[in-house]
Design an enzyme around this catalytic site. Structure first.
Site, PDB file in Angstrom:
ATOM      1  N   TYR A 113       0.835  -1.208   0.000  1.00 35.85           N
ATOM      2  CA  TYR A 113       0.000   0.000   0.000  1.00 35.85           C
ATOM      3  C   TYR A 113       0.872   1.262   0.000  1.00 35.85           C
ATOM      4  CZ  TYR A 113      -4.495   2.358   0.563  1.00 35.85           C
ATOM      5  OH  TYR A 113      -5.613   3.127   0.361  1.00 35.85           O
ATOM      6  N   LYS A 139      -3.185   8.373   2.631  1.00 40.10           N
ATOM      7  CA  LYS A 139      -4.445   8.236   3.400  1.00 40.10           C
ATOM      8  C   LYS A 139      -4.283   8.818   4.811  1.00 40.10           C
ATOM      9  CE  LYS A 139      -7.142   6.303   0.327  1.00 40.10           C
ATOM     10  NZ  LYS A 139      -8.043   7.204  -0.432  1.00 40.10           N
TER      11      LYS A 139
HETATM   12  P1  NAP Z   1     -12.290   3.527  -8.545  1.00 40.23           P
HETATM   13  O1  NAP Z   1     -13.628   3.068  -8.937  1.00 40.23           O
HETATM   14  O2  NAP Z   1     -11.175   3.238  -9.465  1.00 40.23           O
HETATM   15  O3  NAP Z   1     -12.364   5.071  -8.185  1.00 40.23           O
HETATM   16  C1  NAP Z   1     -11.212   5.884  -8.103  1.00 40.23           C
HETATM   17  C2  NAP Z   1     -11.574   7.134  -8.794  1.00 40.23           C
HETATM   18  O4  NAP Z   1     -10.507   8.092  -8.691  1.00 40.23           O
HETATM   19  C3  NAP Z   1     -11.823   6.911 -10.278  1.00 40.23           C
HETATM   20  O5  NAP Z   1     -13.103   7.400 -10.602  1.00 40.23           O
HETATM   21  C4  NAP Z   1     -10.737   7.723 -10.917  1.00 40.23           C
HETATM   22  O6  NAP Z   1     -11.154   8.305 -12.129  1.00 40.23           O
HETATM   23  C5  NAP Z   1     -10.549   8.806  -9.890  1.00 40.23           C
HETATM   24  N1  NAP Z   1      -9.349   9.588 -10.184  1.00 40.23           N
HETATM   25  C6  NAP Z   1      -8.063   9.189 -10.191  1.00 40.23           C
HETATM   26  N2  NAP Z   1      -7.266  10.201 -10.577  1.00 40.23           N
HETATM   27  C7  NAP Z   1      -8.093  11.269 -10.804  1.00 40.23           C
HETATM   28  C8  NAP Z   1      -7.892  12.603 -11.217  1.00 40.23           C
HETATM   29  N3  NAP Z   1      -6.663  13.101 -11.470  1.00 40.23           N
HETATM   30  N4  NAP Z   1      -8.976  13.412 -11.334  1.00 40.23           N
HETATM   31  C9  NAP Z   1     -10.213  12.971 -11.081  1.00 40.23           C
HETATM   32  N5  NAP Z   1     -10.476  11.713 -10.695  1.00 40.23           N
HETATM   33  C10 NAP Z   1      -9.419  10.873 -10.565  1.00 40.23           C
HETATM   34  O7  NAP Z   1     -11.853   2.876  -7.133  1.00 40.23           O
HETATM   35  P2  NAP Z   1     -12.503   2.947  -5.675  1.00 40.23           P
HETATM   36  O8  NAP Z   1     -11.912   1.797  -4.956  1.00 40.23           O
HETATM   37  O9  NAP Z   1     -13.959   3.116  -5.772  1.00 40.23           O
HETATM   38  O10 NAP Z   1     -11.822   4.255  -5.071  1.00 40.23           O
HETATM   39  C11 NAP Z   1     -12.560   5.330  -4.517  1.00 40.23           C
HETATM   40  C12 NAP Z   1     -11.941   5.806  -3.220  1.00 40.23           C
HETATM   41  O11 NAP Z   1     -12.094   4.781  -2.226  1.00 40.23           O
HETATM   42  C13 NAP Z   1     -10.447   6.086  -3.291  1.00 40.23           C
HETATM   43  O12 NAP Z   1     -10.144   7.199  -2.476  1.00 40.23           O
HETATM   44  C14 NAP Z   1      -9.839   4.829  -2.678  1.00 40.23           C
HETATM   45  O13 NAP Z   1      -8.541   5.028  -2.172  1.00 40.23           O
HETATM   46  C15 NAP Z   1     -10.844   4.590  -1.584  1.00 40.23           C
HETATM   47  N6  NAP Z   1     -10.829   3.247  -0.980  1.00 40.23           N
HETATM   48  C16 NAP Z   1     -10.901   2.139  -1.748  1.00 40.23           C
HETATM   49  C17 NAP Z   1     -10.880   0.888  -1.151  1.00 40.23           C
HETATM   50  C18 NAP Z   1     -10.941  -0.363  -1.973  1.00 40.23           C
HETATM   51  O14 NAP Z   1     -10.558  -1.423  -1.467  1.00 40.23           O
HETATM   52  N7  NAP Z   1     -11.416  -0.313  -3.201  1.00 40.23           N
HETATM   53  C19 NAP Z   1     -10.783   0.779   0.246  1.00 40.23           C
HETATM   54  C20 NAP Z   1     -10.730   1.943   1.010  1.00 40.23           C
HETATM   55  C21 NAP Z   1     -10.755   3.178   0.395  1.00 40.23           C
HETATM   56  P3  NAP Z   1     -10.260   8.137 -13.466  1.00 40.23           P
HETATM   57  O15 NAP Z   1      -9.944   6.695 -13.587  1.00 40.23           O
HETATM   58  O16 NAP Z   1     -11.174   8.680 -14.466  1.00 40.23           O
HETATM   59  O17 NAP Z   1      -9.047   8.985 -13.288  1.00 40.23           O
END
Ligand code: NAP
Length: 265
Positions: free
Chosen positions: A155, A162
């Site tokens: 990570y 984070k």
């Molecule tokens: P996800 O569907 O891939 O979402 C991540 C989003 O971040 C995507 O929509 C991506 O859009 C966007 N992003 C990245 N760079 C960007 C930029 N420069 N400008 C605007 N948007 C941008 O994955 P997710 O897991 O749902 O992630 C959402 C949040 O939850 C994140 O903060 C992640 O760290 C957090 N989280 C995830 C998990 C897990 O296990 N999945 C656990 C805890 C927390 P583009 O691809 O269009 O850039």
């Protein structure tokens, strides 16, 4: 009356139907909210538009949160479309793939700065841009992970980002409390999404956690969505600056029993 009836919500970070932001959008839509979507890269438009249609969302705008001019533009359009907003959801993170697979001490300067910019500073920038639309108060939230507190394999940079995001949540909450704006973060357990796929051995982490949490399973996007709904609604009117865990209890454990011991009980 539904929980978010009459509330306007702007959600950043919808990439596809696996996104945590999509779970949040569905939960808030079911609760009666009027929703707007923002996505990061033009290639995603074809995935995001059908999702927007499914919920009757007509505000769908691209915004790279690393570019101030794009942030200004999306909030100018949001002002035109919604007038005001009540809820801002930041569900955005990015780190270079190579920084999620090597030793942490090998993190590059530019990779570290990029992860901090897109995953942390963007919350400050979006919050500042949202303030003129939140004159009546509101709720702001972002998504974090337990890798901010404890070391998780691979990570790396994102764990440090984070930790900074969680500290940012507290500083913003202190700044904005007097304006009636609450700022919180949800610490979600691992969920299979596009962003998660970038973490080396993510599937193994998912299985490991799912076998050991107190609930003996992982969480899903809708469970995060319903906690986001709580944070967006007046049910959480006295809650700000908090990190709320939606991780099936993983974070409360000090040591895990091997799954083979369970049947002995
Ligand atoms: P996800 O569907 O891939 O979402 C991540 C989003 O971040 C995507 O929509 C991506 O859009 C966007 N992003 C990245 N760079 C960007 C930029 N420069 N400008 C605007 N948007 C941008 O994955 P997710 O897991 O749902 O992630 C959402 C949040 O939850 C994140 O903060 C992640 O760290 C957090 N989280 C995830 C998990 C897990 O296990 N999945 C656990 C805890 C927390 P583009 O691809 O269009 O850039």
């Amino acid at each position: 009356m539904k929980l978010l009836e009459g509330k306007k919500v702007l959600i950043f970070g919808i990439a596809n139907k696996h996104s945590i932001a999509w779970g949040i959008a569905r939960a808030m839509h079911e609760a009666g909210a009027e929703i707007g979507f923002s996505y990061g890269i033009p290639e995603l438009e074809k995935r995001v538009l059908p999702l927007a249609k499914e919920l009757g969302v007509t505000f769908v705008e691209k915004c790279d949160v690393g570019v101030d001019a794009e942030i200004d533009q999306v909030f100018a359009k949001a002002k035109e479309h919604f007038g005001t907003i009540d809820v801002l959801v930041h569900s955005v993170a990015f780190a270079k793939r190579e920084d999620l697979m090597s030793y942490f001490y090998e993190s590059s300067r530019d990779g570290f700065a990029l992860a901090m910019d897109i995953s942390v500073y963007s919350l400050i920038a979006l919050t500042r841009a949202a303030l003129p639309l939140m004159a009546e108060g509101g709720s702001i939230m972002s998504m974090t992970y337990y890798g901010s507190e404890k070391v998780m394999p691979n990570y790396n940079t994102m764990g440090v980002a984070k930790a900074a995001l969680e500290a940012t949540t507290r500083y913003l909450a202190a700044d904005l409390g007097p304006r009636g704006i609450r700022v919180n973060a949800i610490s979600a357990g691992p969920i299979k999404t596009l962003a998660a796929a970038g973490i080396t051995n993510f599937r193994k982490m998912l299985n490991y956690a799912g076998e050991r949490t107190p609930l003996r399973r992982n969480v899903d996007q809708m469970e995060v969505g319903r906690t986001a709904l709580y944070l967006a609604s007046d049910l959480s009117s006295g809650v700000t600056g908090e990190i709320i865990y939606v991780d099936a209890g993983y974070n409360i454990m000090g040591m895990f029993e091997p799954p083979e011991n369970w049947t002995a009980r």
